[in-house]
Design an enzyme around this catalytic site. Structure first.
Site, PDB file in Angstrom:
ATOM      1  N   GLU A 114      95.376  28.578  44.068  1.00 47.82           N
ATOM      2  CA  GLU A 114      96.170  28.473  43.165  1.00 47.82           C
ATOM      3  C   GLU A 114      95.797  27.223  42.107  1.00 47.82           C
ATOM      4  OE1 GLU A 114      99.312  27.398  46.623  1.00 47.82           O
ATOM      5  OE2 GLU A 114      99.988  26.830  44.769  1.00 47.82           O
ATOM      6  N   LYS A 116      95.534  23.606  40.638  1.00 46.33           N
ATOM      7  CA  LYS A 116      96.066  22.258  40.845  1.00 46.33           C
ATOM      8  C   LYS A 116      96.498  21.696  39.709  1.00 46.33           C
ATOM      9  CE  LYS A 116      94.644  18.395  43.531  1.00 46.33           C
ATOM     10  NZ  LYS A 116      95.035  17.335  42.637  1.00 46.33           N
ATOM     11  N   ASP A 118      97.862  18.882  37.344  1.00 49.15           N
ATOM     12  CA  ASP A 118      97.841  17.361  37.257  1.00 49.15           C
ATOM     13  C   ASP A 118      99.129  16.714  36.792  1.00 49.15           C
ATOM     14  OD1 ASP A 118      95.183  15.223  35.622  1.00 49.15           O
ATOM     15  OD2 ASP A 118      96.676  15.125  37.576  1.00 49.15           O
ATOM     16  N   TYR A 246     105.372  25.052  44.691  1.00 47.33           N
ATOM     17  CA  TYR A 246     104.194  25.678  45.432  1.00 47.33           C
ATOM     18  C   TYR A 246     104.245  25.841  46.950  1.00 47.33           C
ATOM     19  CZ  TYR A 246     102.451  20.637  45.792  1.00 47.33           C
ATOM     20  OH  TYR A 246     102.636  19.550  46.059  1.00 47.33           O
ATOM     21  N   LYS A 332      87.693  20.936  42.905  1.00 47.71           N
ATOM     22  CA  LYS A 332      87.952  20.274  41.609  1.00 47.71           C
ATOM     23  C   LYS A 332      87.278  21.123  40.404  1.00 47.71           C
ATOM     24  CE  LYS A 332      90.570  16.801  42.537  1.00 47.71           C
ATOM     25  NZ  LYS A 332      90.231  15.466  42.389  1.00 47.71           N
ATOM     26  N   CYS A 426      66.230  -6.656  56.285  1.00 49.01           N
ATOM     27  CA  CYS A 426      67.687  -6.934  55.948  1.00 49.01           C
ATOM     28  C   CYS A 426      67.710  -7.863  55.042  1.00 49.01           C
ATOM     29  CB  CYS A 426      68.708  -7.329  57.050  1.00 49.01           C
ATOM     30  SG  CYS A 426      70.171  -7.830  56.435  1.00 49.01           S
ATOM     31  N   CYS A 429      69.516 -11.282  56.776  1.00 48.88           N
ATOM     32  CA  CYS A 429      68.990 -12.098  57.842  1.00 48.88           C
ATOM     33  C   CYS A 429      67.533 -11.758  57.795  1.00 48.88           C
ATOM     34  CB  CYS A 429      69.756 -11.351  59.097  1.00 48.88           C
ATOM     35  SG  CYS A 429      69.344  -9.873  59.462  1.00 48.88           S
ATOM     36  N   CYS A 445      71.361  -2.422  59.195  1.00 50.28           N
ATOM     37  CA  CYS A 445      71.032  -3.678  59.773  1.00 50.28           C
ATOM     38  C   CYS A 445      71.717  -3.764  61.078  1.00 50.28           C
ATOM     39  CB  CYS A 445      71.439  -4.886  59.029  1.00 50.28           C
ATOM     40  SG  CYS A 445      71.199  -6.514  60.001  1.00 50.28           S
ATOM     41  N   CYS A 450      73.399 -11.034  62.011  1.00 48.89           N
ATOM     42  CA  CYS A 450      73.509 -10.953  60.528  1.00 48.89           C
ATOM     43  C   CYS A 450      74.707 -11.828  59.964  1.00 48.89           C
ATOM     44  CB  CYS A 450      73.126  -9.563  60.016  1.00 48.89           C
ATOM     45  SG  CYS A 450      73.176  -9.531  58.252  1.00 48.89           S
TER      46      CYS A 450
END
Ligand code: IVH
Length: 684
Positions: A114, A116, A118, A246, A332, A426, A429, A445, A450
């Site tokens: 169906e 959608k 908005d 719906y 979408k 990293c 660290c 990391c 760290c």
């Protein structure tokens, strides 16, 4: 600042204010505090005062006095109104179906598709066939009573269709269905749908508003939400809203979603004419293609299609993951997009150690919001997109909030772009990093010490969502970590006043406040407590589920993996993560430390005694500090605002109150002393 940059700044400020206002008022979410929003408004106001020629009718500063009241009665429902996960490509639909097949491998799958719409979701309860209560979705379980406004929607019947006519129309249906339908006339019927406004109407309303110098609505969804969440139903009536229904709530015996639609129509509800059954991925994809073609001529806004497993029994068996049913997905139609330039890439270290590349962008407006950063999610995504510094990229919003980079506009390259180097250590660290290939390249990391990672863990721990230790800001936490006063978040609870006084720039009073704030945070609801553990994949939804199944963490610890997996709506991977977390000796030590510090779990219900109530505090209270009283209010589900407005329910007044009290008096806001407040929360 020259005029051009002022203009630019004003534009960005307005976009940000509109965004945060929208998120707060329409989506009921707070991305930034009301204080922060007020300060943005102030900055805009100051700039406009200095440059009055730049004031426009739609500036947020021109809104004064037009804010609608939001004091709606709350409606609690038994069946939550859920949301949907998104799909953007047929590949996403294929993976969705694969996930379904894992759970129900031997079942024939059919779908119902169906449009959608908005707009704004709502529920109406008909009692004995008569429109009784209309509510917004709210948080799913608790919605707002907007009965009067929904009643202004002409296409929504105030009474369901006459019983005789309905029975005649369903004469060929089963006994079971007839019994269900008969009960609608002698009991409850709840339906759900989406309210919307036609594009024509939207345009007309904005034209009139423009003529009258009023703020314009950004889109049809905005105006729908704004009209339904109005206290004055005349306003809603004037907007001429419409609705498609719906779903029928409950009624599990109705075999399929398409059957539900059929019944809804017979009962007199307006359903969207384009919905239909689809039997394969190809059919779903062509349904969406058709929908795309029709989109511009529809007369109302849609943002995708909804695909549901048609068989009701299977749909229910698929259950709910987080807050979305597994048996449905929103496919979408396309993202809102814009283009801008990548200035540079920054690396963020998350609480789980994952390094996330984040792009700093030339500021750009996207759907009314200025975007200057966008996430690249992970290094796999960065490689896949092939983004370079200096590239022109397409930015979009996947959901509605976090912007991300969708692609590179290769034609815009001039050869000066620079390659992005994937870190081999990293950046915080300096330790080596782990490369994980989990469908995408993830760089992590794993150094438990760290510093950046630690800071993120601590910030999460003290945040409002979790322990709400507002007296400890991010800076203080950093200082405490840097000065070795704490090594894990549980240490916060054994801090002493000297620990604070040892820090640079900490005076006695500040230290006391910080300690008080810590002390008053020792009571916590189970779901927030669980979230403080930082268990992989366990966010608010799962924590809430766990909290409704277990009284305390120790009970989870003594639960078998099989039992965890068997909890409805907890997936196997998550169950495993939970199980393993409670078997790690550092975690066990951490939990014990928290318990020894006196962390106490409080009743979830307590958290709703002040639900929805808004408070303002002025003056010095006899015994409670600001921090402590604010926290008490928040713990019980209330909200503390900083400026006087008709939204406020109570003003708590201490010694030497400020001008806020006078304004509150004018608005006839109820006054409370500290003692009144304490009595109020005690008696609840
Ligand atoms: S079915 C479990 N059908 O989309 C939810 N939803 O993210 C089942 N929506 O707020 C929803 N049109 O209000 C369904 N034809 C439609 C819809 C629709 C719009 C909204 C719904 C919900 C959101 C889901």
């Amino acid at each position: 600042m020259d005029k051009k940059s002022v203009k630019n700044k004003i534009k960005r400020l307005r976009a940000a204010i509109n965004h945060y206002r929208y998120v707060y008022h329409v989506l009921d979410r707070e991305e930034i505090s009301s204080e922060a929003l007020d300060s943005l408004k102030k900055e805009l106001f100051d700039l406009e005062t200095r440059f009055p020629s730049l004031i426009t009718a739609d500036s947020p500063t021109q809104r004064i006095g037009s804010r609608p009241l939001k004091k709606f009665k709350k409606i609690k429902r038994d069946t939550p109104m859920l949301s949907l996960n998104d799909a953007f490509s047929s590949g996403d639909i294929i993976s969705w179906i694969k996930r379904i097949k894992k759970i129900i491998p031997d079942e024939q799958l059919d779908f119902y598709c169906e449009y959608k719409i908005d707009g704004l979701a709502f529920q109406v309860d008909y009692i004995d066939g008569v429109f009784a209560i209309g509510s917004t979705r709210g948080d799913g379980i608790i919605g707002e009573d907007v009965t009067e406004n929904l009643k202004t929607i002409e296409s929504l019947p105030l009474k369901i269709r006459e019983k005789r006519a309905v029975m005649e129309d369903i004469r060929d249906m089963s006994r079971e269905i007839k019994d269900i339908v008969a009960q609608f006339y002698n009991g409850k019927l709840s339906i759900r749908g989406e309210a919307f406004i036609s594009r024509d109407n939207f345009k007309k309303i904005n034209e009139t508003r423009k003529k009258n110098g009023l703020t314009l609505f950004a889109n049809t969804r905005n105006i729908t939400a704004g009209s339904i969440r109005q206290l004055d139903s005349k306003v809603a009536a004037a907007r001429k809203l419409d609705a498609f229904i719906y779903d029928l709530v409950g009624c599990d015996k109705i075999i399929s979603h398409s059957y539900r639609h059929k019944l809804l129509k017979i009962l007199g509800f307006k359903i969207n004419p384009y919905s239909r059954e689809c039997h394969s991925i190809d059919e779903i994809v062509s349904f969406r293609e058709e929908c795309k073609e029709r989109r511009d001529s529809l007369g109302y806004d849609i943002d995708g299609i909804v695909v549901l497993v048609n068989n009701n029994n299977l749909f229910n068996r698929l259950g709910v993951v987080g807050k979305a049913p597994r048996g449905a997905i929103a496919f979408k139609l396309g993202l809102k997009q814009t283009t801008t330039r990548v200035k540079n890439i920054e690396v963020q270290i998350g609480r789980t150690g994952i390094l996330t590349p984040v792009a700093n962008l030339d500021p750009v407006d996207l759907g009314g919001v200025t975007i200057s950063r966008a996430t690249l999610h992970n290094y796999g995504e960065l490689e896949r997109l092939g983004v370079m510094i200096g590239d022109t990229v397409i930015i979009g919003r996947a959901g509605d909030v976090i912007p991300d980079i969708i692609g590179v506009v290769h034609k815009m390259r001039d050869g000066k772009e620079k390659k992005i180097i994937i870190p081999s250590r990293c950046p915080s660290c300096g330790e080596g990093i782990n490369r994980e290939e989990k469908g995408s390249l993830i760089i992590r990391c794993n150094n438990p010490n760290c510093l950046d990672k630690k800071k993120r863990i601590f910030t999460h721990f003290i945040s409002r969502k979790i322990f709400d230790i507002s007296g400890l800001g991010g800076r203080v936490i950093e200082k405490l970590i840097d000065n070795n006063k704490v090594s894990d978040p549980a240490d916060i609870f054994s801090l002493k006043i000297e620990d604070f006084l040892d820090l640079d720039g900490f005076a006695n009073k500040m230290a006391e406040n910080a300690l008080n704030s810590i002390l008053s945070s020792k009571k916590i609801e189970m779901n927030r407590f669980i979230q403080s553990f930082n268990i992989k994949n366990v966010g608010k939804e799962t924590a809430t589920l766990l909290a409704s199944n277990f009284k305390n963490p120790e009970d989870i610890m003594s639960t078998s993996l099989e039992e965890l997996i068997s909890i409805k709506d907890i997936g196997e991977i998550t169950a495993r993560n939970i199980y393993e977390w409670f078997r790690n000796k550092d975690n066990i030590k951490f939990l014990r430390k928290l318990r020894e510090a006196g962390i106490e779990i409080i009743d979830e219900k307590k958290g709703t005694t002040l639900a929805g109530k808004k408070f303002l505090i002025t003056g010095t209270l006899p015994s409670l500090s600001r921090d402590v009283i604010k926290k008490k209010i928040r713990l019980m589900g209330g909200k503390v605002l900083e400026s006087v407005s008709s939204k406020i329910d109570y003003i708590i007044v201490g010694k030497n109150p400020g001008s806020k009290l006078n304004r509150a008096k004018r608005l006839k806001i109820e006054e409370l002393s500290e003692a009144d407040f304490l009595k109020m929360i005690d008696s609840k």
